[in-house]
Write a protein that holds these residues in place. Structure first.
Motif, mmCIF file in Angstrom:
data_model
loop_
_atom_site.group_PDB
_atom_site.id
_atom_site.type_symbol
_atom_site.label_atom_id
_atom_site.label_comp_id
_atom_site.label_asym_id
_atom_site.label_seq_id
_atom_site.Cartn_x
_atom_site.Cartn_y
_atom_site.Cartn_z
ATOM 1 N N GLY A 199 8.053 -5.799 0.585
ATOM 2 C CA GLY A 199 8.050 -4.441 0.048
ATOM 3 C C GLY A 199 6.647 -3.866 -0.031
ATOM 4 N N ARG A 202 5.501 -3.034 3.546
ATOM 5 C CA ARG A 202 6.213 -1.840 4.017
ATOM 6 C C ARG A 202 5.622 -0.592 3.361
ATOM 7 N NH1 ARG A 202 12.775 -2.550 3.775
ATOM 8 N NH2 ARG A 202 13.098 -3.535 5.804
ATOM 9 N N MET A 203 5.401 -0.693 2.069
ATOM 10 C CA MET A 203 4.885 0.447 1.314
ATOM 11 C C MET A 203 3.522 0.888 1.835
ATOM 12 S SD MET A 203 4.567 0.650 -2.758
ATOM 13 C CE MET A 203 3.111 -0.396 -2.686
ATOM 14 N N LEU A 204 2.756 -0.072 2.343
ATOM 15 C CA LEU A 204 1.433 0.252 2.878
ATOM 16 C C LEU A 204 1.526 0.806 4.300
ATOM 17 C CD1 LEU A 204 -0.542 -2.855 1.542
ATOM 18 C CD2 LEU A 204 -0.680 -0.518 0.681
ATOM 19 N N GLY A 205 2.745 0.886 4.826
ATOM 20 C CA GLY A 205 2.923 1.494 6.147
ATOM 21 C C GLY A 205 2.960 0.493 7.284
#
Lengths: 233, 233
Positions: A199, A202-205
């Motif tokens: 997560g 993913r959140m960091l792209g």
């Protein structure tokens, strides 16, 4: 009424109540952790801790100066192992995102472990007092350990270059979100450390394809489990 | 020593200390919020709240049965507006991820607002007592409001179909992470609500291209600011 000793003799001692621990200090920490997280830190007294362990208050003061010192040690145990792991990772030569994945996984494992959810005490106003400055400093160092990897990954072009401070805050917050999940009796999914680490990336792209490669490298790292006398990952 | 009335008369009243509020109830809630978040809930007394407002303890009991009831109302104000917003969003016909983006943005705005960081009290053991069951229920409903959108987005194929419960927990935790950021004196970035909403969607596996489209739709929704007598978004 004044025969305190007489009253105490009737209380169950450690052996009777089966509190886990290998020595007085560990038993005190465990009893305090239960009291602080189950009833609240503010109203807890060293007398209550002594009663829970089944020893006299003097035994508490043999190991700790006061209640604050007990809490400080419990809190340190929630950040120091992750900080040590981060220091061990640093010279590994692994890419920043592999280190971030491994650090997050370790940290989530630590925060999910142990019988008492000590992290639930992080937002207490009492922690803003000078007594807890060393803990705040260690937690700030751990946050910086996340931040250094986020910044390096942006520099390497592994993730989009965005606001580093916000990205770090969200990554760190996501790792610590297991504290809130525990506080609400959330699921003890054994995959949680990997799910949170995924997560964060993913959140960091980071794309799922890249995350899969990163995970493959991260899980090959030695699964260090720092040993201590009163906590276990 | 017994002339309590005489002692109290010398205390500064509301007008003197400039506490914001439009009535006795609002002032009490504001004073309690400060006391609970700055000094701790456990040791706080209704007497201290009365002293802070500059009224007699009887005035507190005119509005609230006890300290628990004051805290319950403060806590409700941190979830109820988001819950109402979620209910307003429901029949809007917007895709699940647009609703999730809008809800997250609203929730983060609410939790970032107000002078006192009431959310910092969420993990207190005291909240596990029966008195706070209504708050726990409202917070569970808000979590479900996130969960319904996550589940719908998976069903629609807008995001990868993964473990709904974990995905919801992480999304909800990320929104609430602003509480921890505030507790540490973190940045009051005005873009935080959008950054967190973007982070939630990325974490769920949504691409940046899709998020940009979702954001465009979400920001066109009426920016409801629920009105209340003692809080403001």
């Amino acid at each position: 009424m004044c025969r305190v000793t007489g009253k105490r003799a009737g209380r169950p001692r450690h052996a009777d109540i089966g509190r886990a621990g290998t020595g007085g200090r560990a038993q005190i920490l465990d009893a305090a952790a239960e009291l602080f997280t189950e009833q609240g830190y503010g109203a807890a007294t060293t007398r209550q801790i002594a009663d829970a362990v089944g020893v006299r208050q003097a035994s508490i003061y043999y190991h700790f100066s006061n209640k604050q010192e007990i809490l400080a040690e419990l809190l340190a145990d929630t950040v120091r192992p992750s900080l040590e792991y981060s220091r061990w990772l640093e010279p590994s030569g692994e890419p920043a995102l592999v280190q971030l994945y491994a650090l997050t996984r370790f940290d989530v494992t630590l925060l999910s472990g142990g019988q008492w959810n000590i992290g639930a005490l992080y937002t207490m106003p009492e922690l803003r007092t000078p007594e807890f400055a060393p803990f705040r400093e260690e937690r700030a160092l751990l946050r910086r350990a996340y931040g250094d990897r986020v910044a390096a990954a942006m520099t390497e072009g592994a993730i989009p270059a965005e606001d580093e401070t916000v990205a770090t805050s969200l990554a760190f917050a996501l790792a610590e979100s297991v504290i809130a999940m525990r506080a609400e009796g959330g699921s003890a999914d054994p995959d949680l450390p990997d799910l949170v680490a995924t997560g964060v990336l993913r959140m960091l792209g980071c794309s799922d394809r890249r995350i899969a490669q990163i995970r493959t490298r991260a899980v090959k790292l030695p699964d260090l489990t720092p040993a201590g006398d009163h906590w276990a990952v």
